[in-house]
Design a protein around this motif. Structure first.
Motif, PDB file in Angstrom:
ATOM      1  N   GLN A 195     -21.178 -19.912 -44.077  1.00 30.04           N
ATOM      2  CA  GLN A 195     -20.125 -21.106 -45.077  1.00 30.04           C
ATOM      3  C   GLN A 195     -19.398 -20.816 -44.205  1.00 30.04           C
ATOM      4  OE1 GLN A 195     -18.509 -17.497 -47.114  1.00 30.04           O
ATOM      5  NE2 GLN A 195     -16.209 -19.309 -47.878  1.00 30.04           N
ATOM      6  N   PRO A 196     -18.506 -22.415 -43.814  1.00 24.01           N
ATOM      7  CA  PRO A 196     -18.255 -23.057 -43.438  1.00 24.01           C
ATOM      8  C   PRO A 196     -16.245 -22.189 -43.540  1.00 24.01           C
ATOM      9  CG  PRO A 196     -17.754 -24.610 -45.579  1.00 24.01           C
ATOM     10  CD  PRO A 196     -19.287 -23.439 -45.610  1.00 24.01           C
ATOM     11  N   ILE A 197     -15.960 -22.242 -41.882  1.00 27.38           N
ATOM     12  CA  ILE A 197     -14.671 -21.717 -42.514  1.00 27.38           C
ATOM     13  C   ILE A 197     -13.471 -23.067 -43.072  1.00 27.38           C
ATOM     14  CG2 ILE A 197     -12.821 -20.765 -40.839  1.00 27.38           C
ATOM     15  CD1 ILE A 197     -14.994 -20.399 -39.188  1.00 27.38           C
ATOM     16  N   ARG A 198     -12.847 -22.499 -44.176  1.00 32.77           N
ATOM     17  CA  ARG A 198     -11.560 -22.915 -44.676  1.00 32.77           C
ATOM     18  C   ARG A 198     -10.194 -22.738 -44.865  1.00 32.77           C
ATOM     19  NH1 ARG A 198     -14.439 -27.385 -43.563  1.00 32.77           N
ATOM     20  NH2 ARG A 198     -16.325 -28.426 -44.811  1.00 32.77           N
ATOM     21  N   ARG A 199     -10.131 -21.170 -44.826  1.00 39.07           N
ATOM     22  CA  ARG A 199      -8.976 -20.706 -44.559  1.00 39.07           C
ATOM     23  C   ARG A 199      -9.047 -19.467 -43.322  1.00 39.07           C
ATOM     24  NH1 ARG A 199      -5.752 -18.026 -49.598  1.00 39.07           N
ATOM     25  NH2 ARG A 199      -3.931 -19.595 -49.245  1.00 39.07           N
ATOM     26  N   ILE A 200      -7.903 -19.322 -42.688  1.00 42.94           N
ATOM     27  CA  ILE A 200      -7.799 -19.167 -41.604  1.00 42.94           C
ATOM     28  C   ILE A 200      -6.797 -17.910 -42.025  1.00 42.94           C
ATOM     29  CG2 ILE A 200      -6.939 -18.496 -39.229  1.00 42.94           C
ATOM     30  CD1 ILE A 200      -8.329 -21.021 -38.514  1.00 42.94           C
ATOM     31  N   ALA A 221      -9.789 -15.408 -47.158  1.00 42.26           N
ATOM     32  CA  ALA A 221     -10.461 -15.407 -46.647  1.00 42.26           C
ATOM     33  C   ALA A 221     -11.393 -15.958 -45.690  1.00 42.26           C
ATOM     34  CB  ALA A 221      -8.772 -15.296 -45.113  1.00 42.26           C
ATOM     35  N   ASP A 222     -11.616 -16.341 -44.838  1.00 43.36           N
ATOM     36  CA  ASP A 222     -13.289 -16.608 -44.206  1.00 43.36           C
ATOM     37  C   ASP A 222     -13.068 -16.132 -42.896  1.00 43.36           C
ATOM     38  OD1 ASP A 222     -14.083 -18.393 -46.164  1.00 43.36           O
ATOM     39  OD2 ASP A 222     -13.133 -19.768 -45.233  1.00 43.36           O
ATOM     40  N   LEU A 223     -11.613 -16.040 -42.194  1.00 46.17           N
ATOM     41  CA  LEU A 223     -11.729 -15.696 -40.809  1.00 46.17           C
ATOM     42  C   LEU A 223     -10.167 -15.340 -40.421  1.00 46.17           C
ATOM     43  CD1 LEU A 223     -12.518 -16.146 -37.811  1.00 46.17           C
ATOM     44  CD2 LEU A 223     -11.171 -18.552 -37.513  1.00 46.17           C
ATOM     45  N   VAL A 224     -10.264 -14.280 -40.062  1.00 45.55           N
ATOM     46  CA  VAL A 224      -8.813 -13.150 -39.175  1.00 45.55           C
ATOM     47  C   VAL A 224      -8.782 -13.424 -38.032  1.00 45.55           C
ATOM     48  CG1 VAL A 224      -7.793 -11.555 -39.353  1.00 45.55           C
ATOM     49  CG2 VAL A 224      -9.424 -12.412 -41.416  1.00 45.55           C
ATOM     50  N   ILE A 225      -7.406 -13.934 -38.054  1.00 43.14           N
ATOM     51  CA  ILE A 225      -7.182 -13.792 -36.399  1.00 43.14           C
ATOM     52  C   ILE A 225      -6.213 -12.901 -36.422  1.00 43.14           C
ATOM     53  CG2 ILE A 225      -6.493 -14.954 -34.130  1.00 43.14           C
ATOM     54  CD1 ILE A 225      -7.201 -17.841 -36.373  1.00 43.14           C
ATOM     55  N   LEU A 226      -6.323 -12.146 -35.316  1.00 48.05           N
ATOM     56  CA  LEU A 226      -5.384 -10.605 -34.522  1.00 48.05           C
ATOM     57  C   LEU A 226      -5.354 -10.658 -33.296  1.00 48.05           C
ATOM     58  CD1 LEU A 226      -7.415  -7.665 -36.334  1.00 48.05           C
ATOM     59  CD2 LEU A 226      -5.337  -8.994 -37.300  1.00 48.05           C
ATOM     60  N   GLY A 227      -4.358 -10.277 -32.946  1.00 45.01           N
ATOM     61  CA  GLY A 227      -3.462 -10.296 -31.396  1.00 45.01           C
ATOM     62  C   GLY A 227      -4.231  -8.849 -31.385  1.00 45.01           C
ATOM     63  N   THR A 244     -15.067  -7.340 -44.196  1.00 43.11           N
ATOM     64  CA  THR A 244     -15.828  -7.894 -44.022  1.00 43.11           C
ATOM     65  C   THR A 244     -16.357  -9.797 -43.722  1.00 43.11           C
ATOM     66  OG1 THR A 244     -15.429  -9.349 -46.080  1.00 43.11           O
ATOM     67  CG2 THR A 244     -16.550  -6.361 -46.379  1.00 43.11           C
ATOM     68  N   GLN A 245     -14.542  -9.925 -43.170  1.00 40.35           N
ATOM     69  CA  GLN A 245     -14.917 -11.339 -42.208  1.00 40.35           C
ATOM     70  C   GLN A 245     -15.227 -12.075 -41.033  1.00 40.35           C
ATOM     71  OE1 GLN A 245     -12.270  -9.771 -44.669  1.00 40.35           O
ATOM     72  NE2 GLN A 245     -12.913 -10.839 -46.372  1.00 40.35           N
ATOM     73  N   LEU A 246     -15.165 -12.813 -40.750  1.00 36.83           N
ATOM     74  CA  LEU A 246     -15.345 -13.192 -39.203  1.00 36.83           C
ATOM     75  C   LEU A 246     -14.186 -12.365 -38.796  1.00 36.83           C
ATOM     76  CD1 LEU A 246     -17.027 -16.470 -38.662  1.00 36.83           C
ATOM     77  CD2 LEU A 246     -18.169 -14.311 -38.427  1.00 36.83           C
ATOM     78  N   THR A 247     -14.190 -12.062 -38.229  1.00 40.61           N
ATOM     79  CA  THR A 247     -12.356 -11.599 -36.989  1.00 40.61           C
ATOM     80  C   THR A 247     -12.824 -11.942 -35.159  1.00 40.61           C
ATOM     81  OG1 THR A 247     -12.607  -9.445 -38.780  1.00 40.61           O
ATOM     82  CG2 THR A 247     -11.182  -9.572 -36.563  1.00 40.61           C
ATOM     83  N   LEU A 248     -11.700 -12.472 -35.363  1.00 43.99           N
ATOM     84  CA  LEU A 248     -11.409 -13.195 -33.629  1.00 43.99           C
ATOM     85  C   LEU A 248     -10.024 -12.733 -33.160  1.00 43.99           C
ATOM     86  CD1 LEU A 248     -12.252 -15.272 -31.392  1.00 43.99           C
ATOM     87  CD2 LEU A 248     -10.028 -16.824 -32.695  1.00 43.99           C
ATOM     88  N   ILE A 249     -10.584 -11.562 -32.629  1.00 48.71           N
ATOM     89  CA  ILE A 249      -9.729 -10.781 -31.398  1.00 48.71           C
ATOM     90  C   ILE A 249      -9.074 -11.860 -30.423  1.00 48.71           C
ATOM     91  CG2 ILE A 249      -9.155  -8.911 -30.190  1.00 48.71           C
ATOM     92  CD1 ILE A 249      -9.511  -8.335 -32.629  1.00 48.71           C
ATOM     93  N   VAL A 250      -8.236 -11.539 -30.168  1.00 47.88           N
ATOM     94  CA  VAL A 250      -7.177 -13.004 -28.758  1.00 47.88           C
ATOM     95  C   VAL A 250      -6.337 -11.784 -28.186  1.00 47.88           C
ATOM     96  CG1 VAL A 250      -7.156 -15.061 -30.766  1.00 47.88           C
ATOM     97  CG2 VAL A 250      -6.308 -13.452 -30.384  1.00 47.88           C
TER      98      VAL A 250
END
Length: 281
Positions: free
Chosen positions: A8-13, A124-130, A153-159
Motif C-alpha cells: 500500500q502506498p504511503i499517502r498519509r503520515i 495513517a500509513d506511516l507514523v513518525i516518532l522521536g 500495526t502501521q509502518l513506524t519511523l523512529i528518528v
C-alpha cells in the motif's frame, strides 16, 4: 523466485509533536519525507491527561527553576500552558508544511499520550516518532515510543533530532513475508532512483543465502535499486550494532516480528543506533 507484491502506498503520515526543540527537528524531517512521498501530513499534539490530573490535586506544588520557591500547581495554569504549546506546534507545522506546499492538518487530543497516538495511527500509513519525548532525558527509548512500537500495526519511523534519513539503507532480510514487505516499504522512502542498499542475508547455508540474494535482488531491481549483499548465519544485538556502525547506514530497516531479532534486541538497537529506524510489521 517470488516477486514482492506492491505494498500500500504511503499517502498519509502521522507525526507526533510536542513542545520540545527536538520535536521541531522531527517535524522538519516529517515534512521532507512527505514532500518525497507526496503525502498528506497529520500533526498530533496530545495534552497529557496525567499532567492535568496532577494539577487537579490540591497538594501538588511546582518549584521555580531559578527562584527555588514553591507554589501550588493550578489547573488553569496547566491548561493555559498546554494551549500555548499546542498553538506554537501548530504554527510551526503550518509554516513548514505551507512552505513545502503540503496538504496538512493538525489535531489536539487529551488523554494518555501513547493511547491517543495509537488511535490516530489507525488513519495513517506511516507514523513518525522521536526516539524520546519532551519528558525523557538522555538515550534510550521513551515509554511512549516503546508502547507504540509494540502495539501499532502501521509502518513506524523512529528518528533522531538532527539526523536525516539518507543512503545507504541497511535491510536485514531472511525471506520471511514481513522481510519481503520491508523491502517494498523502504523502497518508497528512497529519494533517488538507482540507489544502492546494503542487504544482510540471514541464512543457514551458502545455498540458502544465494537463493535469498537472488530473490531480494530481483525484487529490488524491479524498483530501480541495487543491493550489496552480506551473508550471516545468525545475528545478535552487539553484532548487529557493530555492522550498522561499520556500514554507516542512513536508515536501518527492521521487520519487527518473524525475523532472527527478537523484540528486546530490537529495542536495544533502537536505543543505541544513531540513524533513523523503519519498523515494518
Amino acid at each position: 523466485m517470488n516477486r514482492i507484491e506492491q505494498d500500500q502506498p504511503i499517502r498519509r503520515i502521522l507525526v507526533a509533536l510536542d513542545s520540545s526543540p527536538a520535536s521541531l527537528a522531527v517535524l522538519q524531517q516529517a515534512v521532507a519525507l512527505a514532500v518525497t512521498l507526496k503525502a498528506e501530513l497529520l500533526g498530533l499534539f496530545v495534552e497529557d491527561i496525567n499532567l492535568v490530573r496532577l494539577a487537579e490535586l490540591s497538594f501538588t506544588q511546582e518549584v521555580g527553576l531559578f527562584s527555588a520557591t514553591s507554589r501550588r500547581l493550578e489547573i488553569r495554569y496547566v491548561e493555559r500552558q498546554l494551549r500555548a504549546q499546542a498553538n506554537r506546534v501548530r504554527q510551526a507545522l503550518a509554516t513548514l508544511a505551507g512552505r513545502a506546499g503540503l496538504h496538512w492538518s493538525f489535531r489536539v487530543a487529551r488523554g494518555i499520550i501513547a493511547t491517543e497516538l495509537l488511535a490516530a495511527a489507525s488513519e495513517a500509513d506511516l507514523v513518525i516518532l522521536g526516539r524520546v519525548g519532551a519528558s525523557s532525558r538522555g538515550k534510550g527509548i521513551g515509554s511512549t515510543a516503546r508502547t507504540v512500537l509494540l502495539q501499532a500495526t502501521q509502518l513506524t519511523l523512529i528518528v533522531h533530532p538532527g539526523v536525516r534519513l539518507q543512503l545507504p539503507y541497511l535491510v536485514i532480510y531472511d525471506g520471511s513475508p514481513v522481510a519481503q514487505k520491508a523491502l517494498v516499504a523502504a523502497a518508497q522512502l528512497t529519494p533517488v532512483q538507482n540507489s544502492q542498499w546494503v542487504v544482510l542475508i540471514l541464512a543457514d547455508t551458502p545455498e540458502a543465502s544465494q537463493h535469498l540474494q537472488q530473490e531480494a535482488d530481483s525484487n529490488l531491481a524491479a524498483q530501480g535499486i541495487t543491493g550489496r549483499y552480506l551473508w550471516w548465519r545468525s545475528m545478535d544485538g552487539p553484532a548487529a550494532l557493530r555492522l550498522i556502525r561499520a556500514e554507516g547506514c542512513g536508515l536501518l530497516v527492521l521487520a519487527s516480528n518473524g525475523t532472527a531479532l527478537d523484540q528486546e534486541t530490537i529495542f536495544a538497537l533502537l536505543a543505541q543506533v544513531d540513524c533513523p529506524v523503519l519498523l515494518v510489521r
